[in-house]
Design a protein around this motif. Structure first.
Motif, PDB file in Angstrom:
ATOM      1  N   LYS A   1       3.003  -2.855   5.544  1.00  0.00           N
ATOM      2  CA  LYS A   1       3.179  -3.980   4.305  1.00  0.00           C
ATOM      3  C   LYS A   1       2.054  -3.383   3.235  1.00  0.00           C
ATOM      4  CE  LYS A   1       5.393  -6.769   6.709  1.00  0.00           C
ATOM      5  NZ  LYS A   1       6.809  -6.718   6.401  1.00  0.00           N
ATOM      6  N   TRP A   2       2.323  -2.130   2.965  1.00  0.00           N
ATOM      7  CA  TRP A   2       1.693  -1.528   1.837  1.00  0.00           C
ATOM      8  C   TRP A   2       2.356  -1.942   0.438  1.00  0.00           C
ATOM      9  CZ3 TRP A   2      -0.972   3.851   1.035  1.00  0.00           C
ATOM     10  CH2 TRP A   2      -1.823   4.256   2.094  1.00  0.00           C
ATOM     11  N   LYS A   3       1.728  -2.136  -0.652  1.00  0.00           N
ATOM     12  CA  LYS A   3       2.084  -2.561  -1.994  1.00  0.00           C
ATOM     13  C   LYS A   3       2.352  -1.404  -2.781  1.00  0.00           C
ATOM     14  CE  LYS A   3       1.096  -6.842  -0.461  1.00  0.00           C
ATOM     15  NZ  LYS A   3       2.293  -7.309   0.453  1.00  0.00           N
TER      16      LYS A   3
ATOM     17  N   GLU B   1      -3.162  -5.399  -1.970  1.00  0.00           N
ATOM     18  CA  GLU B   1      -3.040  -5.774  -3.447  1.00  0.00           C
ATOM     19  C   GLU B   1      -4.564  -5.567  -4.122  1.00  0.00           C
ATOM     20  OE1 GLU B   1      -0.555  -6.523  -6.559  1.00  0.00           O
ATOM     21  OE2 GLU B   1      -0.051  -7.090  -4.326  1.00  0.00           O
ATOM     22  N   GLY B   2      -4.468  -4.959  -5.142  1.00  0.00           N
ATOM     23  CA  GLY B   2      -5.738  -4.879  -5.707  1.00  0.00           C
ATOM     24  C   GLY B   2      -6.622  -3.603  -5.393  1.00  0.00           C
ATOM     25  N   GLU B   3      -6.258  -3.200  -4.252  1.00  0.00           N
ATOM     26  CA  GLU B   3      -7.002  -1.737  -3.920  1.00  0.00           C
ATOM     27  C   GLU B   3      -6.666  -0.764  -4.626  1.00  0.00           C
ATOM     28  OE1 GLU B   3      -6.922  -1.361   0.315  1.00  0.00           O
ATOM     29  OE2 GLU B   3      -8.184  -3.050   0.772  1.00  0.00           O
ATOM     30  N   THR B   4      -7.623   0.579  -4.335  1.00  0.00           N
ATOM     31  CA  THR B   4      -7.310   1.556  -5.189  1.00  0.00           C
ATOM     32  C   THR B   4      -5.984   2.495  -4.559  1.00  0.00           C
ATOM     33  OG1 THR B   4      -8.150   4.129  -5.341  1.00  0.00           O
ATOM     34  CG2 THR B   4      -9.019   2.325  -3.645  1.00  0.00           C
ATOM     35  N   VAL B   5      -5.331   3.137  -5.432  1.00  0.00           N
ATOM     36  CA  VAL B   5      -3.972   3.865  -4.973  1.00  0.00           C
ATOM     37  C   VAL B   5      -4.461   4.890  -4.036  1.00  0.00           C
ATOM     38  CG1 VAL B   5      -2.030   5.422  -6.124  1.00  0.00           C
ATOM     39  CG2 VAL B   5      -2.776   3.146  -7.207  1.00  0.00           C
ATOM     40  N   GLN B   6      -3.480   5.220  -2.909  1.00  0.00           N
ATOM     41  CA  GLN B   6      -3.780   6.212  -2.192  1.00  0.00           C
ATOM     42  C   GLN B   6      -2.518   7.152  -2.036  1.00  0.00           C
ATOM     43  OE1 GLN B   6      -5.384   5.362   1.777  1.00  0.00           O
ATOM     44  NE2 GLN B   6      -5.527   3.301   1.186  1.00  0.00           N
ATOM     45  N   MET B   7      -2.758   8.331  -1.744  1.00  0.00           N
ATOM     46  CA  MET B   7      -1.836   9.421  -1.732  1.00  0.00           C
ATOM     47  C   MET B   7      -1.386   9.777  -0.416  1.00  0.00           C
ATOM     48  SD  MET B   7      -0.184  11.458  -4.116  1.00  0.00           S
ATOM     49  CE  MET B   7      -1.180  11.373  -5.398  1.00  0.00           C
ATOM     50  N   VAL B   8      -0.357   9.801  -0.176  1.00  0.00           N
ATOM     51  CA  VAL B   8       0.262  10.125   1.433  1.00  0.00           C
ATOM     52  C   VAL B   8       1.202  11.333   1.188  1.00  0.00           C
ATOM     53  CG1 VAL B   8       1.477   9.362   3.471  1.00  0.00           C
ATOM     54  CG2 VAL B   8       0.096   7.611   1.864  1.00  0.00           C
ATOM     55  N   TYR B   9       0.615  12.293   1.933  1.00  0.00           N
ATOM     56  CA  TYR B   9       1.510  13.657   2.010  1.00  0.00           C
ATOM     57  C   TYR B   9       2.343  13.618   3.520  1.00  0.00           C
ATOM     58  CZ  TYR B   9       2.747  18.489   1.945  1.00  0.00           C
ATOM     59  OH  TYR B   9       3.264  19.811   1.972  1.00  0.00           O
ATOM     60  N   PRO B  10       3.875  13.553   3.118  1.00  0.00           N
ATOM     61  CA  PRO B  10       4.606  13.352   4.492  1.00  0.00           C
ATOM     62  C   PRO B  10       4.826  14.680   4.922  1.00  0.00           C
ATOM     63  CG  PRO B  10       5.438  12.068   2.921  1.00  0.00           C
ATOM     64  CD  PRO B  10       4.344  12.833   2.231  1.00  0.00           C
TER      65      PRO B  10
END
Length: 146
Positions: free
Chosen positions: A48-50, A71-80
């Motif tokens: 349930k990421w936004k 909601e409202g948290e910092t953006v994270q980067m995901v490397y698949p």
């Protein structure tokens, strides 16, 4: 089935709007795009990421995902990363230099996903739970039950 010899993704995946958007990022690596789609589905439907979006990383010729765990948290980067691929320190450095917190997600051929949080430098782990405290809590619980 081995990922290197993987046939095209199932038809419903190819028709999915997000998969098509990821393909239009034009990274030229269909196995990595497929891995990115599986991670996208896990992040949005299960965890349930936004605001999860795919972004092109020309330096790596890969699709990265950006999103917020809540909601409202910092953006994270995901490397698949398909599990049959190796990764070089230079590639990790390229992503870490973007400044966002990073998750590496290994995608196995059976669609198993394993997430690993990465950071720039050392990360101090949480201290372990004291064994003596656990014992006292367990005795206390037993007394309450009798």
């Amino acid at each position: 089935m081995d990922e290197v010899n993987r046939a095209d993704p199932p038809n419903w995946i190819q028709q999915h709007a997000v998969y098509q958007d990821l393909m239009h990022l034009d990274v030229g690596d269909s196995a990595q795009v497929y891995a990115a789609f599986l991670v996208y589905m896990d992040l949005t439907e299960v965890r349930k990421w936004k605001e999860v979006v795919g972004v092109s990383c020309p330096e790596l010729q890969a699709v990265l995902l950006e999103g917020r765990e809540k909601e409202g948290e910092t953006v994270q980067m995901v490397y698949p990363l398909p599990s049959h691929r190796s990764i070089k320190h230079r590639e990790l450095r390229c992503i870490l230099d973007r400044g966002a917190p990073m998750l590496l997600c290994a995608v196995a051929s059976d669609s198993t996903l394993v997430y690993q949080r990465l950071c720039d430098g050392f990360l101090t782990p949480d201290p372990p739970v004291d064994i003596q405290d656990q014992g006292r809590r367990q005795r206390h619980k037993r007394r309450l039950q009798t």
